[in-house]
Motif scaffolding. Structure first.
Motif, PDB file in Angstrom:
ATOM      1  N   ASP A  47     -22.856  11.184 -78.592  1.00 14.40           N
ATOM      2  CA  ASP A  47     -24.162  10.545 -78.451  1.00 14.40           C
ATOM      3  C   ASP A  47     -25.136  11.254 -79.390  1.00 14.40           C
ATOM      4  O   ASP A  47     -25.436  12.435 -79.192  1.00 14.40           O
ATOM      5  CB  ASP A  47     -24.638  10.671 -77.005  1.00 14.40           C
ATOM      6  N   PRO A  48     -25.646  10.572 -80.417  1.00 16.56           N
ATOM      7  CA  PRO A  48     -26.531  11.247 -81.374  1.00 16.56           C
ATOM      8  C   PRO A  48     -27.816  11.785 -80.745  1.00 16.56           C
ATOM      9  O   PRO A  48     -28.450  12.673 -81.303  1.00 16.56           O
ATOM     10  CB  PRO A  48     -26.841  10.165 -82.410  1.00 16.56           C
ATOM     11  N   ASN A  49     -28.178  11.286 -79.585  1.00 18.13           N
ATOM     12  CA  ASN A  49     -29.362  11.776 -78.886  1.00 18.13           C
ATOM     13  C   ASN A  49     -29.179  13.212 -78.400  1.00 18.13           C
ATOM     14  O   ASN A  49     -30.154  13.953 -78.248  1.00 18.13           O
ATOM     15  CB  ASN A  49     -29.672  10.860 -77.698  1.00 18.13           C
ATOM     16  N   GLN A 126     -35.513  -3.249 -83.774  1.00 16.80           N
ATOM     17  CA  GLN A 126     -35.748  -2.854 -82.392  1.00 16.80           C
ATOM     18  C   GLN A 126     -34.704  -1.853 -81.902  1.00 16.80           C
ATOM     19  O   GLN A 126     -34.978  -1.054 -80.994  1.00 16.80           O
ATOM     20  CB  GLN A 126     -35.765  -4.088 -81.477  1.00 16.80           C
ATOM     21  N   ASP A 127     -33.517  -1.868 -82.486  1.00 13.79           N
ATOM     22  CA  ASP A 127     -32.490  -0.894 -82.085  1.00 13.79           C
ATOM     23  C   ASP A 127     -32.919   0.527 -82.414  1.00 13.79           C
ATOM     24  O   ASP A 127     -32.635   1.463 -81.657  1.00 13.79           O
ATOM     25  CB  ASP A 127     -31.162  -1.207 -82.776  1.00 13.79           C
ATOM     26  N   TYR A 128     -33.597   0.697 -83.539  1.00 16.31           N
ATOM     27  CA  TYR A 128     -34.122   2.022 -83.878  1.00 16.31           C
ATOM     28  C   TYR A 128     -35.227   2.420 -82.903  1.00 16.31           C
ATOM     29  O   TYR A 128     -35.248   3.556 -82.402  1.00 16.31           O
ATOM     30  CB  TYR A 128     -34.650   2.031 -85.313  1.00 16.31           C
ATOM     31  N   ILE A 129     -36.137   1.497 -82.628  1.00 16.02           N
ATOM     32  CA  ILE A 129     -37.246   1.806 -81.727  1.00 16.02           C
ATOM     33  C   ILE A 129     -36.711   2.161 -80.340  1.00 16.02           C
ATOM     34  O   ILE A 129     -37.151   3.139 -79.717  1.00 16.02           O
ATOM     35  CB  ILE A 129     -38.230   0.626 -81.634  1.00 16.02           C
ATOM     36  N   TYR A 130     -35.755   1.386 -79.850  1.00 20.90           N
ATOM     37  CA  TYR A 130     -35.162   1.676 -78.539  1.00 20.90           C
ATOM     38  C   TYR A 130     -34.561   3.080 -78.508  1.00 20.90           C
ATOM     39  O   TYR A 130     -34.782   3.849 -77.548  1.00 20.90           O
ATOM     40  CB  TYR A 130     -34.082   0.637 -78.216  1.00 20.90           C
ATOM     41  N   SER A 131     -33.835   3.426 -79.541  1.00 19.19           N
ATOM     42  CA  SER A 131     -33.156   4.729 -79.571  1.00 19.19           C
ATOM     43  C   SER A 131     -34.149   5.871 -79.651  1.00 19.19           C
ATOM     44  O   SER A 131     -33.968   6.918 -79.017  1.00 19.19           O
ATOM     45  CB  SER A 131     -32.191   4.778 -80.756  1.00 19.19           C
ATOM     46  N   TRP A 132     -35.213   5.694 -80.433  1.00 19.27           N
ATOM     47  CA  TRP A 132     -36.216   6.748 -80.559  1.00 19.27           C
ATOM     48  C   TRP A 132     -36.995   6.901 -79.250  1.00 19.27           C
ATOM     49  O   TRP A 132     -37.336   8.016 -78.858  1.00 19.27           O
ATOM     50  CB  TRP A 132     -37.146   6.447 -81.722  1.00 19.27           C
ATOM     51  N   LYS A 133     -37.265   5.788 -78.585  1.00 20.14           N
ATOM     52  CA  LYS A 133     -37.929   5.862 -77.273  1.00 20.14           C
ATOM     53  C   LYS A 133     -37.007   6.546 -76.253  1.00 20.14           C
ATOM     54  O   LYS A 133     -37.469   7.327 -75.409  1.00 20.14           O
ATOM     55  CB  LYS A 133     -38.309   4.459 -76.797  1.00 20.14           C
ATOM     56  N   ARG A 134     -35.723   6.259 -76.343  1.00 18.93           N
ATOM     57  CA  ARG A 134     -34.756   6.891 -75.431  1.00 18.93           C
ATOM     58  C   ARG A 134     -34.774   8.413 -75.579  1.00 18.93           C
ATOM     59  O   ARG A 134     -34.608   9.145 -74.592  1.00 18.93           O
ATOM     60  CB  ARG A 134     -33.360   6.336 -75.731  1.00 18.93           C
ATOM     61  N   SER A 135     -35.002   8.888 -76.808  1.00 18.03           N
ATOM     62  CA  SER A 135     -35.025  10.332 -77.034  1.00 18.03           C
ATOM     63  C   SER A 135     -36.264  10.995 -76.431  1.00 18.03           C
ATOM     64  O   SER A 135     -36.335  12.224 -76.347  1.00 18.03           O
ATOM     65  CB  SER A 135     -34.953  10.644 -78.529  1.00 18.03           C
ATOM     66  N   ALA A 136     -37.233  10.182 -76.006  1.00 13.93           N
ATOM     67  CA  ALA A 136     -38.431  10.720 -75.364  1.00 13.93           C
ATOM     68  C   ALA A 136     -38.247  10.910 -73.865  1.00 13.93           C
ATOM     69  O   ALA A 136     -39.123  11.478 -73.209  1.00 13.93           O
ATOM     70  CB  ALA A 136     -39.624   9.789 -75.628  1.00 13.93           C
ATOM     71  N   ASN A 137     -37.126  10.429 -73.328  1.00  7.97           N
ATOM     72  CA  ASN A 137     -36.850  10.529 -71.891  1.00  7.97           C
ATOM     73  C   ASN A 137     -36.133  11.846 -71.601  1.00  7.97           C
ATOM     74  O   ASN A 137     -34.967  12.016 -71.988  1.00  7.97           O
ATOM     75  CB  ASN A 137     -35.995   9.346 -71.441  1.00  7.97           C
ATOM     76  N   PRO A 138     -36.780  12.802 -70.929  1.00  6.63           N
ATOM     77  CA  PRO A 138     -36.133  14.093 -70.667  1.00  6.63           C
ATOM     78  C   PRO A 138     -34.810  13.957 -69.916  1.00  6.63           C
ATOM     79  O   PRO A 138     -33.933  14.814 -70.050  1.00  6.63           O
ATOM     80  CB  PRO A 138     -37.175  14.845 -69.818  1.00  6.63           C
ATOM     81  N   SER A 159     -43.707   9.889 -73.361  1.00  4.53           N
ATOM     82  CA  SER A 159     -42.672  10.774 -72.818  1.00  4.53           C
ATOM     83  C   SER A 159     -43.063  11.316 -71.447  1.00  4.53           C
ATOM     84  O   SER A 159     -42.213  11.466 -70.559  1.00  4.53           O
ATOM     85  CB  SER A 159     -42.422  11.924 -73.796  1.00  4.53           C
ATOM     86  N   LYS A 160     -44.340  11.596 -71.265  1.00  4.92           N
ATOM     87  CA  LYS A 160     -44.802  12.161 -69.990  1.00  4.92           C
ATOM     88  C   LYS A 160     -44.650  11.174 -68.843  1.00  4.92           C
ATOM     89  O   LYS A 160     -44.564  11.574 -67.669  1.00  4.92           O
ATOM     90  CB  LYS A 160     -46.253  12.602 -70.118  1.00  4.92           C
ATOM     91  N   LYS A 161     -44.608   9.884 -69.147  1.00  2.00           N
ATOM     92  CA  LYS A 161     -44.460   8.882 -68.096  1.00  2.00           C
ATOM     93  C   LYS A 161     -43.101   8.986 -67.408  1.00  2.00           C
ATOM     94  O   LYS A 161     -42.979   8.686 -66.223  1.00  2.00           O
ATOM     95  CB  LYS A 161     -44.663   7.476 -68.670  1.00  2.00           C
ATOM     96  N   PHE A 162     -42.071   9.404 -68.154  1.00  2.30           N
ATOM     97  CA  PHE A 162     -40.759   9.599 -67.534  1.00  2.30           C
ATOM     98  C   PHE A 162     -40.830  10.742 -66.522  1.00  2.30           C
ATOM     99  O   PHE A 162     -40.267  10.663 -65.437  1.00  2.30           O
ATOM    100  CB  PHE A 162     -39.712   9.921 -68.594  1.00  2.30           C
ATOM    101  N   ALA A 163     -41.519  11.812 -66.907  1.00  2.00           N
ATOM    102  CA  ALA A 163     -41.621  12.980 -66.038  1.00  2.00           C
ATOM    103  C   ALA A 163     -42.442  12.695 -64.784  1.00  2.00           C
ATOM    104  O   ALA A 163     -42.369  13.429 -63.800  1.00  2.00           O
ATOM    105  CB  ALA A 163     -42.238  14.150 -66.804  1.00  2.00           C
ATOM    106  N   ASP A 167     -40.153   4.460 -62.970  1.00  2.00           N
ATOM    107  CA  ASP A 167     -38.873   3.818 -63.248  1.00  2.00           C
ATOM    108  C   ASP A 167     -38.600   3.861 -64.748  1.00  2.00           C
ATOM    109  O   ASP A 167     -39.415   3.374 -65.552  1.00  2.00           O
ATOM    110  CB  ASP A 167     -38.908   2.369 -62.767  1.00  2.00           C
ATOM    111  N   ALA A 168     -37.473   4.440 -65.131  1.00  2.00           N
ATOM    112  CA  ALA A 168     -37.186   4.655 -66.545  1.00  2.00           C
ATOM    113  C   ALA A 168     -37.101   3.343 -67.315  1.00  2.00           C
ATOM    114  O   ALA A 168     -37.580   3.246 -68.450  1.00  2.00           O
ATOM    115  CB  ALA A 168     -35.888   5.444 -66.700  1.00  2.00           C
ATOM    116  N   ASP A 169     -36.480   2.323 -66.716  1.00  2.00           N
ATOM    117  CA  ASP A 169     -36.372   1.037 -67.407  1.00  2.00           C
ATOM    118  C   ASP A 169     -37.746   0.420 -67.645  1.00  2.00           C
ATOM    119  O   ASP A 169     -38.001  -0.168 -68.709  1.00  2.00           O
ATOM    120  CB  ASP A 169     -35.502   0.077 -66.596  1.00  2.00           C
ATOM    121  N   ALA A 170     -38.626   0.579 -66.673  1.00  2.00           N
ATOM    122  CA  ALA A 170     -39.983   0.031 -66.821  1.00  2.00           C
ATOM    123  C   ALA A 170     -40.735   0.764 -67.922  1.00  2.00           C
ATOM    124  O   ALA A 170     -41.451   0.150 -68.723  1.00  2.00           O
ATOM    125  CB  ALA A 170     -40.731   0.144 -65.498  1.00  2.00           C
ATOM    126  N   VAL A 171     -40.565   2.083 -67.982  1.00  2.00           N
ATOM    127  CA  VAL A 171     -41.218   2.855 -69.033  1.00  2.00           C
ATOM    128  C   VAL A 171     -40.678   2.440 -70.401  1.00  2.00           C
ATOM    129  O   VAL A 171     -41.444   2.261 -71.356  1.00  2.00           O
ATOM    130  CB  VAL A 171     -41.016   4.374 -68.813  1.00  2.00           C
TER     131      VAL A 171
END
Length: 592
Positions: A47-49, A126-138, A159-163, A167-171
């Motif tokens: 997983d590159p993340n 959008q695949d890039y944006i999704y992946s970069w947003k995923r990297s913001a989820n601790p 990123s702070k919204k995950f913490a 709900d991660a999917d909503a964020v």
């Protein structure tokens, strides 16, 4: 690594070994022209993340593709488009960036693509944006969020919204002002400040796209089941033994670069210009953790290339630049290139004793003999460290090292520190990074070196987790520091001594100097220039005056390769190289 007699290990006597066929094929092996590549440890993740180690990177870059890559045939590490359709477009103030994506790039076939019956769909912005947003989820345990953190408008708040236990999917469905897909083929980034290293960041696996379908479908198994757009796909994944890849059936038309892209050193490869990539049919990555099995397997022809083990240097290399005649007769050659790896002795500036006495730190730095370090532990492969950045790094200062090895100066500095000949100085602890022989030998070398000026050292041998725990808690005094650069810019190195990056960050020495910190912030926001180089030289002056480390060595890279391997050369940073490498074929069509 101790006295000379203990440090220099006996050379392995080389015997003539007949070459064997590359591998006996099994049902899980790739067919046709197949590269046989060594990995020195388990692949931690696909997983590159999450991948921050070079072993995982070797695998990931064959499957996942960031927007840009380095030109493998340039001697200056030029960045060129990969999935991007051209270079980025920057606004006049440098704070808005647009990147166009090539059309028609498809993911490999995979069951995760249910809507297309397992056929890989087209790659979208959008695949890039999704992946970069995923990297913001601790919760995803991201290793590469640092390439974005503090640099993208709205991303840190996102990123702070995950913490906040949302709900991660909503964020993930929320938009970020500074990171958007304007359409299927256009990415827009809004920066909080100029980010000259962005081009380098966009070559990293952390910036590669992962399809949401794969994350949803494979879940935790994504770490063993990569789904990408690259030249190869995984067909068998055992991260502790062997990873097998074959061509990605959906890989687009990417071609070997034309002659204009080849530096003079590589002009002999121009015959390949225009050939469709990849040039081979597959890759088999073999996890071989011990040096001697790697060496013996290479001699038997089992593996195509080898990072030369220290203990086999004398058996392999003639006059520092060529292989021994008996290897040359077998067609083996050596590729030697300056590396972007360097090693030093970290001095904890938060330690009560060391942190309060600049002259004691300077004495320690002056007592380390870089020439001996290089000779005893690297067979002279490299050069003595004279500043933080190795040769070839953008905006390197290039001035002499004021604390270069001198026993006489070290003793004078120790006296100035209040401890003439070490009198009254408490015993200082040196912690190893791990427990293997080379680490213990290096510790003894440091112990002996400092003992020559009167500093007594107590060596603590650690397993790596124990070392990390001490480092993260700032409980080390002296220890080995090491860095493999992420990209060839001096900023990547000076972050190692930036105050906010103290442990558990990469600032091993916990150095926190107000002027240095301000300089780093300026350097990080500037493009290469004469003005920036002046700031880097001033930052270097501070490091050498305050001595939060004792400089050690820059390590060159020596790799042996079989004669059947074509277009191969050593190159740090460039993990996309295997698609450019070819193998001579035997009459039956398989690689020799």
């Amino acid at each position: 690594m101790k006295s000379h007699s203990k440090l220099i290990l006996a050379s392995v006597v080389m015997t003539a070994v007949a070459f064997l066929p590359a591998c006996t094929k099994s049902s899980n092996d790739a067919k046709g022209k197949v590269l046989q590549i060594i990995l020195k440890d388990n692949a931690k993740t696909a997983d590159p993340n999450n991948a921050s180690d070079i072993v995982s990177a070797e695998v990931i870059y064959q499957v996942y593709e960031p927007l840009y890559q380095y030109n493998y045939f340039s001697e200056t590490y030029d960045v060129v488009p990969l999935t991007a359709d051209g270079m980025p477009e920057f606004s006049k103030d440098g704070l808005t960036v647009k990147v166009k994506l090539k059309k028609g790039i498809r993911f490999q076939d995979d069951p995760c693509f249910k809507a297309t019956n397992g056929k890989g769909r087209e790659l979208k912005a959008q695949d890039y944006i999704y992946s970069w947003k995923r990297s913001a989820n601790p919760a995803t345990e991201p290793q590469g969020f640092w390439i974005w953190e503090g640099k993208i408008v709205g991303l840190d708040e996102f990123s702070k919204k995950f913490a906040a236990n949302k709900d991660a999917d909503a964020v993930m469905n929320e938009e970020i002002e500074g990171m958007k897909a304007l359409d299927d083929y256009t990415i827009q980034l809004k920066l909080t400040r100029p980010y000259p290293q962005l081009m380098y960041a966009l070559t990293m696996s952390y910036a590669a796209p992962i399809p949401k379908e794969a994350v949803d479908f494979h879940g935790k198994d994504l770490t063993n089941h990569p789904v990408g757009t690259g030249p190869f796909k995984v067909v068998s994944y055992d991260p502790t033994s062997k990873i097998v890849m074959t061509r990605n059936e959906n890989f687009r038309d990417e071609f070997f670069p034309d002659a204009s892209m080849l530096s003079p050193k590589y002009k002999g490869m121009a015959a390949y210009a225009g050939k469709k990539l990849p040039l081979v049919d597959g890759i088999e990555f073999h996890i071989v953790k011990e040096e001697q099995p790697r060496w013996l397997g290479f001699l038997k022809g089992k593996y195509d290339q080898l990072e030369l083990p220290k203990d086999n240097y004398d058996a392999a290399i003639h006059n520092k630049t060529d292989v021994k005649p008996e290897l040359k007769e077998k067609g083996i050659f050596v590729s030697i290139e300056p590396g972007f790896h360097f090693w030093w002795v970290g001095i904890n500036t938060k330690d009560k004793l060391l942190g309060s006495n600049k002259y004691l730190r300077q004495a320690i730095a002056s007592a380390i003999n870089g020439e001996q370090w290089l000779k005893l532990f690297k067979n002279g492969r490299g050069s003595v460290q004279t500043e933080l950045s190795p040769l070839g790094v953008v905006d390197r200062c290039g001035k002499p090292y004021k604390l270069s090895y001198s026993v006489e100066r070290a003793k004078e500095l120790l006296k100035k520190a209040g401890y003439p000949n070490g009198e009254g100085l408490p015993v200082i602890k040196y912690d190893t990074r791990n427990s293997d022989m080379s680490e213990r030998q290096l510790a003894e070398f440091i112990q002996k070196s400092l003992g020559e000026i009167g500093i007594k050292i107590d060596v603590n041998v650690n397993l790596f987790p124990a070392y990390l725990d001490k480092m993260n808690k700032k409980n080390l005094q002296l220890s080995k520091g090491g860095w493999i650069m992420d990209y060839p810019d001096a900023e990547n190195n000076y972050q190692l001594f930036y105050g906010p990056n103290q442990a558990p960050g990469p600032n091993l020495s916990n150095f926190d100097h107000p002027e240095f910190n301000k300089l780093y912030v300026k350097i990080a926001a500037m493009k290469p220039s004469a003005e920036r180089k002046k700031l880097i030289c001033r930052a270097e002056e501070i490091l050498q005056e305050e001595a939060p480390m004792a400089y050690g060595i820059y390590e060159d890279q020596y790799r042996l390769a079989q004669g059947r391997l074509k277009n191969f050369h050593t190159a740090d940073f460039i993990y996309t190289k295997w698609k450019f490498v070819d193998l001579e074929s035997s009459k039956d069509g398989d690689a020799k």
